[in-house]
Design a protein around this motif. Sequence first.
Motif, PDB file in Angstrom:
ATOM      1  N   UNK A   6     -38.557  31.614  52.095  1.00  0.00           N
ATOM      2  CA  UNK A   6     -38.711  30.371  51.520  1.00  0.00           C
ATOM      3  C   UNK A   6     -37.615  29.349  51.664  1.00  0.00           C
ATOM      4  N   UNK A   7     -36.397  29.784  51.499  1.00  0.00           N
ATOM      5  CA  UNK A   7     -35.193  29.055  51.844  1.00  0.00           C
ATOM      6  C   UNK A   7     -35.200  28.541  53.264  1.00  0.00           C
ATOM      7  N   UNK A   8     -35.689  29.262  54.052  1.00  0.00           N
ATOM      8  CA  UNK A   8     -35.595  29.089  55.527  1.00  0.00           C
ATOM      9  C   UNK A   8     -36.714  27.709  55.797  1.00  0.00           C
ATOM     10  N   UNK A   9     -37.600  27.619  54.915  1.00  0.00           N
ATOM     11  CA  UNK A   9     -38.566  26.588  55.002  1.00  0.00           C
ATOM     12  C   UNK A   9     -37.950  25.287  54.548  1.00  0.00           C
ATOM     13  N   UNK A  10     -37.239  25.407  53.367  1.00  0.00           N
ATOM     14  CA  UNK A  10     -36.524  24.252  52.895  1.00  0.00           C
ATOM     15  C   UNK A  10     -35.512  23.632  53.846  1.00  0.00           C
ATOM     16  N   UNK A  11     -34.720  24.601  54.611  1.00  0.00           N
ATOM     17  CA  UNK A  11     -33.907  24.456  55.717  1.00  0.00           C
ATOM     18  C   UNK A  11     -34.833  23.513  56.812  1.00  0.00           C
ATOM     19  N   UNK A  12     -35.956  23.944  57.194  1.00  0.00           N
ATOM     20  CA  UNK A  12     -36.428  23.393  57.979  1.00  0.00           C
ATOM     21  C   UNK A  12     -36.980  21.916  57.906  1.00  0.00           C
ATOM     22  N   UNK A  13     -37.092  22.032  56.549  1.00  0.00           N
ATOM     23  CA  UNK A  13     -37.750  20.513  55.829  1.00  0.00           C
ATOM     24  C   UNK A  13     -36.787  19.515  55.675  1.00  0.00           C
ATOM     25  N   UNK A  14     -35.457  19.811  56.218  1.00  0.00           N
ATOM     26  CA  UNK A  14     -34.365  18.719  55.966  1.00  0.00           C
ATOM     27  C   UNK A  14     -34.657  17.467  56.606  1.00  0.00           C
ATOM     28  N   UNK A  15     -35.194  17.394  58.040  1.00  0.00           N
ATOM     29  CA  UNK A  15     -35.465  16.230  58.386  1.00  0.00           C
ATOM     30  C   UNK A  15     -36.467  15.473  57.883  1.00  0.00           C
ATOM     31  N   UNK A  16     -37.421  16.002  57.440  1.00  0.00           N
ATOM     32  CA  UNK A  16     -38.571  15.212  56.703  1.00  0.00           C
ATOM     33  C   UNK A  16     -37.867  14.541  55.259  1.00  0.00           C
ATOM     34  N   UNK A  17     -37.158  15.477  54.693  1.00  0.00           N
ATOM     35  CA  UNK A  17     -36.272  15.030  53.532  1.00  0.00           C
ATOM     36  C   UNK A  17     -35.473  13.669  53.774  1.00  0.00           C
ATOM     37  N   UNK A  18     -34.842  13.730  54.965  1.00  0.00           N
ATOM     38  CA  UNK A  18     -34.020  12.555  55.317  1.00  0.00           C
ATOM     39  C   UNK A  18     -34.888  11.438  55.760  1.00  0.00           C
ATOM     40  N   UNK A  19     -36.116  11.438  56.262  1.00  0.00           N
ATOM     41  CA  UNK A  19     -36.970  10.566  56.282  1.00  0.00           C
ATOM     42  C   UNK A  19     -37.729  10.020  55.438  1.00  0.00           C
ATOM     43  N   UNK A  20     -37.740  10.910  54.119  1.00  0.00           N
ATOM     44  CA  UNK A  20     -38.505  10.086  52.809  1.00  0.00           C
ATOM     45  C   UNK A  20     -37.181   9.454  52.212  1.00  0.00           C
ATOM     46  N   UNK A  21     -36.093  10.006  52.200  1.00  0.00           N
ATOM     47  CA  UNK A  21     -35.011   9.415  51.544  1.00  0.00           C
ATOM     48  C   UNK A  21     -34.670   8.219  52.301  1.00  0.00           C
ATOM     49  N   UNK A  22     -34.822   7.885  53.670  1.00  0.00           N
ATOM     50  CA  UNK A  22     -34.609   6.531  54.160  1.00  0.00           C
ATOM     51  C   UNK A  22     -35.535   5.753  53.749  1.00  0.00           C
ATOM     52  N   UNK A  23     -36.791   6.280  53.466  1.00  0.00           N
ATOM     53  CA  UNK A  23     -37.821   5.303  53.317  1.00  0.00           C
ATOM     54  C   UNK A  23     -37.786   4.880  51.863  1.00  0.00           C
ATOM     55  N   UNK A  24     -37.166   5.656  50.797  1.00  0.00           N
ATOM     56  CA  UNK A  24     -36.902   5.074  49.758  1.00  0.00           C
ATOM     57  C   UNK A  24     -35.961   4.191  49.475  1.00  0.00           C
ATOM     58  N   UNK A  25     -34.973   4.477  50.380  1.00  0.00           N
ATOM     59  CA  UNK A  25     -33.614   3.359  50.365  1.00  0.00           C
ATOM     60  C   UNK A  25     -34.260   2.196  50.968  1.00  0.00           C
TER      61      UNK A  25
END
Length: 418
Positions: A299-318
């Motif tokens: 599951x931690x590997x899934x979170x690692x793979x999700x990092x680009x999506x995390x950055x995209x969402x963070x950028x949208x909120x910015x």
Amino acid sequence: MFNYPFDIIMVPLQVILFLFTMYFFIIGFCGMWRRSEKKITVPQKKFAVIIAAHNESAVVGQLIENLHEQKYPAELYDIYVIADNCGDNTAEVAEKAGAIVCERFDEQKKSKGFALEWMFEKLFEMEKSGKIYDAVAIFDADNLVHPNFLMEMNNRLCKGDRIIQGFLDAKNPYDSWVAGTFAIAFWLIDHVSHLAKTNIGLSAVLGGTGMCITLDVLKKYGWRATCLTEDMEFTMKSLTEGIKTTWAHDAIVYDEKPITFMQSWTQRKRWAQGQFDVAHRFIPKMLVAGWKRKDIRIWDGCIYLFQPHFLMLSSIFLLLGYIQMFFGTFYTNIYSIMPSDIMTAIMIGQYLIPMIILIKVRARLKSWFYLLIYPLFFYTWIPIIFLGFIHRNEHEWAHTHHTRSMNYEQMKREEGRG
């Protein structure tokens, strides 16, 4: 609970982003220390050292000469160079330097992943004639390697590790501000991700070079990692099977960092495309495998793979935050109502952790200057991530041209390394 119509979507998304931030933040602090270890110093394992090279005549000779200087018995390792679809004299240079050269020509399958898969099959064939290896150690042609690399990998293999990543250092961290910020990024990842996760029992991630994989894993599960980020693909494929990647902090490989911004842009865009590709193919099956195996590492590997999506969402909120400044509030910003102590700790940690790591790696004063402009480098990831998402289904390999030719002794003198 919700003050605006959009809160029903925006508040849960912000909570998810906050939890991700705290997850990475807490794990990052676990990389500020190392577990004590009693190392096995008796050479036991036999290595096939593999260098993947496409038109690398300018640098491959120095790496081969460097590898011949390993503090490891010469009879326990052989150096192979895959001269992959080369249009220059890479094969001739590699052979002259003392490597076993395997030339490969395939106009359809041109990525590094395909070249490695082809080479592994050749190693399996060699076993029929009695040439047997315990593990492969994989490098890029532009690398230089610490003299103790194979001994450190021998230590990890003797302790039962099957997939191992070495410390990813920089060969040219002071050549330009791009190379310098790239080096800082790798030093950070080495500590706040790979070392940190190893310290708490999670899985590191293969980094494309400085990798070590046992032959029994390759034979049992196959390589079959041929996308733009073959290292990440193999990591996640192995994790799904319950095999984690471990970290060898003292097995150091020095990688040539891009000198110009456009070189770094092209390389990072390829990484982003590859990670989105791997994420979309592996996250669903890894979620299932994590549940079946009751293995939090998956599951931690899934979170690692999700990092680009995390950055995209963070950028949208910015961006939405700036829109609210000019056009009025239309959703609740949860960070404005968070306890100030939490936000202060996060802000301080973002600056404190990189400073601690620069001290740990004994970086020169020039790196401290590059640290001041590191945020600029980080924010250039935002357009790259979005482009990577758009082009995630494209698989054309973009070769990085390497020209920084130096031997190991020159590197130590130029960069002040021991």
